[in-house]
Design an enzyme around this catalytic site. Structure first.
Site, PDB file in Angstrom:
ATOM      1  N   HIS A  38      -6.905  82.246  42.550  1.00 27.76           N
ATOM      2  CA  HIS A  38      -5.609  82.859  42.858  1.00 27.76           C
ATOM      3  C   HIS A  38      -5.576  83.375  44.295  1.00 27.76           C
ATOM      4  O   HIS A  38      -4.576  83.219  44.995  1.00 27.76           O
ATOM      5  CB  HIS A  38      -5.318  84.008  41.887  1.00 27.76           C
ATOM      6  CG  HIS A  38      -4.680  83.567  40.612  1.00 27.76           C
ATOM      7  ND1 HIS A  38      -5.347  82.866  39.639  1.00 27.76           N
ATOM      8  CD2 HIS A  38      -3.418  83.720  40.155  1.00 27.76           C
ATOM      9  CE1 HIS A  38      -4.526  82.620  38.638  1.00 27.76           C
ATOM     10  NE2 HIS A  38      -3.340  83.130  38.926  1.00 27.76           N
ATOM     11  N   LYS A 103      -5.613  87.085  28.356  1.00 24.69           N
ATOM     12  CA  LYS A 103      -5.724  88.144  27.350  1.00 24.69           C
ATOM     13  C   LYS A 103      -5.564  89.491  28.047  1.00 24.69           C
ATOM     14  O   LYS A 103      -5.878  89.633  29.226  1.00 24.69           O
ATOM     15  CB  LYS A 103      -7.042  88.065  26.588  1.00 24.69           C
ATOM     16  CG  LYS A 103      -8.274  88.356  27.415  1.00 24.69           C
ATOM     17  CD  LYS A 103      -9.524  88.305  26.554  1.00 24.69           C
ATOM     18  CE  LYS A 103     -10.748  88.630  27.404  1.00 24.69           C
ATOM     19  NZ  LYS A 103     -11.991  88.573  26.631  1.00 24.69           N
TER      20      LYS A 103
END
Length: 185
Positions: A38, A103
């Protein structure tokens, strides 16, 4: 409760119909990326360069899969904690990313970006990595091979199971769950 089927690349309409708590089966191609990838993606955007894949309508799965055993396309592929991508996710959502799978909960900044740009956040079930890997039909590293397990992979998935946590309407399954079970009996 029925399953909602989403085929990637997803449209704004696909994403707007999702509600927090919906069970989703993803089919098509999705991409893997964790925090190191990222960071590199956002650096490309800062430099005005193209991303290594067309992000329009795509989903990113936050996963660092284990090596594939002989005869398999990928090893165990369970979700990683999503908040580690929170400082980068809004930029990718602004560029057309429609979904993220991981999650744990997301920051308010990420949730606002999802509402403003028609994106959703889904949770994959932690501890079910081997089961999730069965829905992955193909896996190909497309960028940042030097990152090892954190390289960006293009995955072909069929009926990849996930649950909507954050929808475009501002709902959060985790907050709703706490409220539901905090009611006096």
């Amino acid at each position: 409760m029925d399953w909602v089927r989403i085929t990637t690349p997803a449209t704004d309409e696909d994403i707007r119909k999702l509600k927090a708590g919906d069970r989703v089966l993803l089919t098509g191609y999705i991409y893997t990326a964790r925090d190191a990838a990222h960071k590199k993606l956002v650096e490309l955007l800062d430099e005005g360069k193209e991303l290594p894949f067309d992000i329009q309508g795509q989903f990113i799965y936050y996963v660092g899969p284990s090596p594939a055993k002989p005869g398999k396309v990928i090893g165990s592929a369970g979700p990683t904690t999503s908040y580690r991508m929170d400082s980068y996710a809004p930029r990718l959502i602004e560029q057309g990313l429609k979904g993220m799978v991981g999650k744990g909960s997301r920051s308010q900044e990420v949730r606002d970006a999802m509402v403003n740009h028609n994106a959703a956040y889904l949770a994959a079930v932690g501890g079910a990595a081997a089961l999730i890997a069965k829905s992955i039909q193909e896996a190909e590293i497309i960028a940042y091979e030097e990152l090892g397990a954190e390289a960006i992979r293009k995955l072909k998935v069929v009926d990849f199971p996930a649950i909507v946590v954050n929808d475009v309407h501002g709902n959060d399954l985790y907050e709703e769950g706490v409220k539901q079970y905090s009611q006096p009996m």
